[in-house]
Scaffold this motif. Sequence first.
Motif, mmCIF file in Angstrom:
data_model
loop_
_atom_site.group_PDB
_atom_site.id
_atom_site.type_symbol
_atom_site.label_atom_id
_atom_site.label_comp_id
_atom_site.label_asym_id
_atom_site.label_seq_id
_atom_site.Cartn_x
_atom_site.Cartn_y
_atom_site.Cartn_z
ATOM 1 N N LYS A 1 -68.778 -59.525 -4.269
ATOM 2 C CA LYS A 1 -68.095 -59.603 -3.017
ATOM 3 C C LYS A 1 -68.242 -60.908 -2.672
ATOM 4 O O LYS A 1 -69.642 -61.314 -3.040
ATOM 5 N N ALA A 2 -68.090 -62.399 -3.025
ATOM 6 C CA ALA A 2 -68.514 -64.017 -2.868
ATOM 7 C C ALA A 2 -70.304 -63.670 -2.686
ATOM 8 O O ALA A 2 -70.566 -64.714 -3.092
ATOM 9 N N GLU A 3 -70.472 -63.088 -1.112
ATOM 10 C CA GLU A 3 -71.531 -63.231 -1.009
ATOM 11 C C GLU A 3 -72.558 -62.589 -1.679
ATOM 12 O O GLU A 3 -73.534 -62.524 -1.413
ATOM 13 N N ASP A 4 -72.494 -62.001 -2.688
ATOM 14 C CA ASP A 4 -73.386 -61.274 -3.432
ATOM 15 C C ASP A 4 -73.515 -61.749 -4.350
ATOM 16 O O ASP A 4 -73.918 -61.649 -5.342
ATOM 17 N N ASP B 1 -74.626 -65.697 -6.321
ATOM 18 C CA ASP B 1 -75.292 -66.675 -6.520
ATOM 19 C C ASP B 1 -74.639 -67.865 -7.238
ATOM 20 O O ASP B 1 -75.358 -66.963 -8.551
ATOM 21 N N GLY C 1 -77.355 -62.357 -9.080
ATOM 22 C CA GLY C 1 -76.590 -61.637 -7.867
ATOM 23 C C GLY C 1 -77.112 -60.491 -7.096
ATOM 24 O O GLY C 1 -78.375 -60.194 -8.118
#
Length: 155
Positions: free
Chosen positions: A62-65, A67, A79
Amino acid sequence: MATINRWSPVEEALSLRDAMSRLFEESFVAPSAAMRSGLSVDMNVLENANSYIVEAAVPGLKAEDLDITLQENVLTISGEVRSEKLSEGTTAHRTERRYGRFSRSINLPMLVKGDQISATLEHGILRLDVPKAEEVKPRKISVHVGPAKELEVNK
């Protein structure tokens, strides 16, 4: 006087064995950082007139995983792939997916506009649009037809 050495297949076989031993030692005994983590990110780096397009395969993330950083024209994608907890009473007979942190850096060949990079994540493909800096884009210089303009010279 010149010395002539006879070819010996036994000596060559031994040197091949030594070479293979070194190869395995370097690859498996002291593996690279990518092999130690077991994770790598496959990338395509494309270029058009205005930007670089970086596509990275990050399935299941996911996008939050993720960097994404740009520092001194080095683009880094890092990530973590997290393992899923098995429910109670479930036994894993084979686990082939890899889990853990990863990082991949690439040097971009020209200056870019770091503040205008856009990123999208769709179907496990991270796509970055990295605009080139204006000073590195090719420019068309028009030629004026007629008498040349005189330059003022300070006297």
